[in-house]
Scaffold this motif. Structure first.
Motif, mmCIF file in Angstrom:
data_model
loop_
_atom_site.group_PDB
_atom_site.id
_atom_site.type_symbol
_atom_site.label_atom_id
_atom_site.label_comp_id
_atom_site.label_asym_id
_atom_site.label_seq_id
_atom_site.Cartn_x
_atom_site.Cartn_y
_atom_site.Cartn_z
ATOM 1 N N UNK A 198 0.827 -1.216 0.000
ATOM 2 C CA UNK A 198 0.000 0.000 0.000
ATOM 3 C C UNK A 198 0.858 1.262 0.000
ATOM 4 N N UNK A 199 2.163 1.111 0.183
ATOM 5 C CA UNK A 199 3.060 2.266 0.296
ATOM 6 C C UNK A 199 3.612 2.725 -1.036
ATOM 7 N N UNK A 200 3.268 2.042 -2.125
ATOM 8 C CA UNK A 200 3.753 2.438 -3.439
ATOM 9 C C UNK A 200 2.788 1.980 -4.518
ATOM 10 N N UNK A 201 2.924 2.572 -5.686
ATOM 11 C CA UNK A 201 2.222 2.158 -6.901
ATOM 12 C C UNK A 201 3.281 1.933 -7.960
ATOM 13 N N UNK A 202 3.152 0.855 -8.723
ATOM 14 C CA UNK A 202 4.141 0.538 -9.742
ATOM 15 C C UNK A 202 3.472 0.437 -11.106
ATOM 16 N N UNK A 203 3.885 1.261 -12.031
ATOM 17 C CA UNK A 203 3.338 1.237 -13.384
ATOM 18 C C UNK A 203 3.722 -0.065 -14.090
ATOM 19 N N UNK A 204 2.790 -0.562 -14.921
ATOM 20 C CA UNK A 204 3.050 -1.765 -15.705
ATOM 21 C C UNK A 204 2.702 -1.513 -17.169
ATOM 22 N N UNK A 205 3.303 -2.325 -18.036
ATOM 23 C CA UNK A 205 3.068 -2.144 -19.466
ATOM 24 C C UNK A 205 1.820 -2.901 -19.907
ATOM 25 N N UNK A 206 1.581 -2.955 -21.201
ATOM 26 C CA UNK A 206 0.360 -3.572 -21.738
ATOM 27 C C UNK A 206 0.275 -5.056 -21.416
ATOM 28 N N UNK A 207 1.407 -5.711 -21.188
ATOM 29 C CA UNK A 207 1.433 -7.137 -20.867
ATOM 30 C C UNK A 207 1.527 -7.400 -19.367
ATOM 31 N N UNK A 208 1.454 -6.344 -18.565
ATOM 32 C CA UNK A 208 1.529 -6.506 -17.119
ATOM 33 C C UNK A 208 2.929 -6.546 -16.551
ATOM 34 N N UNK A 209 3.937 -6.293 -17.386
ATOM 35 C CA UNK A 209 5.310 -6.293 -16.903
ATOM 36 C C UNK A 209 5.607 -5.000 -16.139
ATOM 37 N N UNK A 210 6.303 -5.070 -15.003
ATOM 38 C CA UNK A 210 6.590 -3.852 -14.238
ATOM 39 C C UNK A 210 7.592 -2.967 -14.964
#
Length: 459
Positions: free
Chosen positions: A305-317
């Protein structure tokens, strides 16, 4: 020729502080034939007006240990000690005096009074900021605010000693780190090495087999990948703003490599996607962020809950720039790195591995270690005809290092918009500076910011 040598709200805190120094040595009038505890370390510990040390160690190589005795001694101060069960590997010593040099000793006790000791050094800093430090911190925060900054936060010996947040931004708000995210890949590599998943000496093409037919990519090691000297030369189809619509792993597979490993420093974000892909393939599909959470973040008290991580169209971080996190939480990670991989009596990452990330003598560009920018003289390792170094990593005008008025042991994580984490070992500081991404084209000087912030310690 390029050489290949290796309207703002401010808060001031006057919290008690403690710093651990990493060196360990045998000591005491003990039986040297008995195995001692090893890898002894101490990390900052403070509660209200009391200072102390969280002490950790590895077990003595013997099943005959009956207990461990831990003590802290300093000239002119009372010795503080405690005895703990032989099954324990950490203890907290409380009631130390501020601004003192201590020797912390862990003694493995054996039957009939025999023992074997190992020691490490610790310094307990003063409790309060000086007036000169307060003025310097405020001056640096003024400089940040004048360049559209959102926040400046300073941590000394694990305690927050200064904060200023501007406008609507608050201390617990998540903030995009942009390329400041890259520094987490150092921790991922070290944890994975410790678990036997991979080694930095591994040839990447042995795992990303699509690279085997390429004369340059086929030779690159993981170390060269994460120190940005693998030869990867940036896929033109990669756009950071379009990550949500891309397959970044495939782009990394297809990334061109115009140079042999070690010949050029190329700041290519896809190197970090290639690393993530390599990690997933070697770990039977483990998600890199899930692994970081279990092996690193969780041990620092950081939850999902302490961060958000962007992912690409395939769900890769997005390992090159996808993390959003608050200033205090990011600083917690930096403090662990400053403490040589330890946190509250526990070892999170290997000390030598952390040292490697923060000091690696990169033959392609001495201003970059393993995922971290380094404030050292780059000598003749920068060649503008082959190297691709972003403005944040270039030497200051008229100098040969990022911040000539700052200590040469300064280490930096940096991102678009002048997101910054500075590690300052000499001053025992972790400094966070955050700003909107739109400040990228704003004139910013790391040297000026740090010169203001450190004015009290250099005067």
């Amino acid at each position: 020729m390029k050489s290949h040598l290796p309207v703002a709200r401010a808060m001031l805190f006057c919290a008690p502080l403690l710093l651990a120094v990493s060196a360990c040595s045998n000591g005491g009038d003990d039986d040297e034939s008995l195995p001692p505890a090893s890898s002894v370390f101490a990390t900052p510990q403070a509660s209200g007006s009391a200072v102390g040390a969280d002490v950790g160690w590895s077990a003595a190589d013997s099943s005959q240990v009956t207990a461990y005795s831990i003590s802290a001694s300093s000239t002119g101060q009372p010795t503080v000690s405690k005895i703990v069960d032989a099954t324990l590997r950490s203890a907290t010593l409380s009631g130390l005096t501020t601004d003192q040099d201590y020797t912390v000793t862990v003694v493995a006790q054996y039957a009939e009074g025999a023992s074997s000791a190992t020691s490490t050094s610790v310094h307990t800093p003063r409790i309060t900021n000086t007036l000169a430090e307060i003025a310097a911190f405020q001056n640096a925060a003024d400089y940040s605010a004048s360049h559209n900054g959102d926040a400046v936060m300073i941590m000394r010996d694990g305690q927050i000693v200064f904060e200023r947040y501007v406008g609507s931004y608050n201390r617990d708000d998540l903030h995009v780190l942009a390329s400041g995210t890259k520094s987490f890949s150092c921790a991922l590599m070290l944890a994975a090495e410790g678990d036997g998943i991979l080694k930095r000496s591994d040839v990447v093409a042995d795992t990303i087999t699509e690279w085997k037919s390429d004369p340059n990519k086929s030779k690159a090691s993981l170390l060269q990948l994460l120190s940005l000297q693998s030869g990867l030369s940036t896929n033109p189809d990669y756009k950071p703003a379009d990550v949500a619509d891309l397959d970044t792993y495939q782009l990394a597979i297809d990334d061109p490599a115009n140079y042999a490993p070690g010949q050029a420093f190329i700041y290519d974000p896809l190197a970090f996607q290639a690393f993530a892909l390599m990690f997933e393939r070697r770990s039977a599909g483990t998600d890199p962020i899930d692994y970081l959470q279990s092996r690193v973040f969780g041990k620092l008290g950081i939850s999902g809950d302490d961060y958000v991580w962007q992912r690409d169209a395939e769900g890769h971080p997005q390992m090159a720039g996808g993390a959003s996190i608050s200033a205090p939480v990011w600083a917690r990670y930096g403090q662990m790195m400053l403490q040589h991989g330890t946190w509250q009596g526990a070892r999170v990452l290997p000390a030598q591995g952390v040292e490697d990330c923060l000091t690696y003598p990169n033959p392609a560009y001495l201003g970059y270690g393993i995922t971290w920018w380094l404030n050292r003289d780059v000598g003749d390792t920068y060649d503008a005809s082959v190297d691709v170094v972003p403005a944040d990593g270039l030497a200051a005008t008229g100098a040969n290092q990022i911040a000539p008025r700052a200590p040469s042991d300064m280490v930096m994580a940096a991102g678009t918009g002048h997101q910054r984490m500075y590690l300052l070992p000499t001053q025992r500081l972790v400094v966070i500076r955050l700003a909107p991404l739109t400040t990228e084209l704003d004139e910013w000087s790391d040297d000026e910011f740090l010169a203001r912030l450190l004015a009290a310690s250099t005067s």
